[in-house]
Design an enzyme around this catalytic site. Structure first.
Site: not given
Length: 275
Positions: A17, A131, A144, A148, A178
């Protein structure tokens, strides 16, 4: 905001991205400065590129000072870099967790603080890339998701501190195919399967965000003023608002989806493979 001659700093610029967004920012005439620990995956004529690990606080500060000396006050900071780690419930705060928190939250916080006087002078913009995992829960992504979600809170506070002086937007990407998802794939947590609804081999609906569409969304976040929280695509925005308004429903749906995929043999979680 027109991008012609605007000075944009974007982290996580080597892949996925970040790289695709940097390419489109350049196409619209922006001066684009990339930061990443890796060399760019494909040739892109960055106006400057800083090869460094965001966990190295000293080098990060030096890079910010160098950018301001070379280019003057910047207009847009895109805190895009991120790392996804996996943790079992009994995992403590180990080095991987600390690194995830550093890259996903503390480094953007530090970099924003270094550029803040310049951004206030230009009445510029901070784009923080969160996210959907900040809102949509899943197993094993504690570091994570936590970092976020905290990024979103940081954005909200920053926006309130500098109303009319600084534009702050948080974007919530959904699943983009990705390399960030490779650790989850290795232990059988295929987000791609989770967001793809099939009948036989036919895909009826996919919530995957294509890189081209997602990067277009990130460019829009850079150009449109007065935004707050946004998905990068239409379906991403629907998912974001649904998760905000109906969190228990979304939790139940994700649990049901995981169970059905596992029972059908399409998803085989192997938590024992998590270090």
């Amino acid at each position: 905001m027109k991008l012609l001659n605007k000075i944009v700093v974007i982290t996580g610029a080597a892949r996925g991205l970040g790289l695709e967004t940097a390419r489109k920012l350049k196409q619209q005439g922006a001066t684009v400065i990339g930061i990443d620990r890796l060399e760019p995956h494909t040739a892109l004529n960055f106006d400057a590129y800083y090869l460094l690990d965001l966990c190295d606080r000293e080098r990060l500060d030096e890079a910010a000072a160098s950018i301001l000396e070379r280019f003057g006050d910047i207009d847009i900071l895109v805190n895009n870099a991120g790392v996804l780690t996996l943790e079992r419930g009994e995992t403590g705060v180990n080095d991987d967790v600390r690194r995830a928190l550093e890259i996903n939250l503390l480094a953007p916080w530090q970099l924003t603080s270094r550029f803040l006087p310049a951004l206030l002078r230009t009445q510029g913009k901070v784009v923080n890339v969160s996210s959907l995992f900040a809102l949509v829960n899943a197993p094993y992504v504690a570091a994570y998701a936590t970092s976020k979600r905290a990024m979103s809170a940081y954005s909200d506070v920053l926006r309130m501190q500098y109303p009319g002086q600084l534009d702050v937007v948080t974007v919530f990407p959904g699943f983009i195919d990705t390399a960030i998802h490779d650790p989850a794939e290795r232990v059988g947590l295929s987000v791609k399967r989770l967001v793809s609804f099939k009948r036989g081999e036919r895909v009826l609906l996919s919530l995957e965000e294509k890189l081209d569409d997602a990067s277009n969304g990130l460019v829009r976040a850079c150009t449109q003023r007065g935004l707050r929280n946004r998905g990068l695509t239409f379906l991403g925005s629907v998912a974001m608002y649904t998760a905000r308004w109906l969190p228990s429903v979304v939790d139940a749906f994700i649990s049901l989806r995981l169970r059905r995929l596992s029972n059908a043999g399409q998803l085989s979680l192997k938590p024992e493979l998590i270090d």
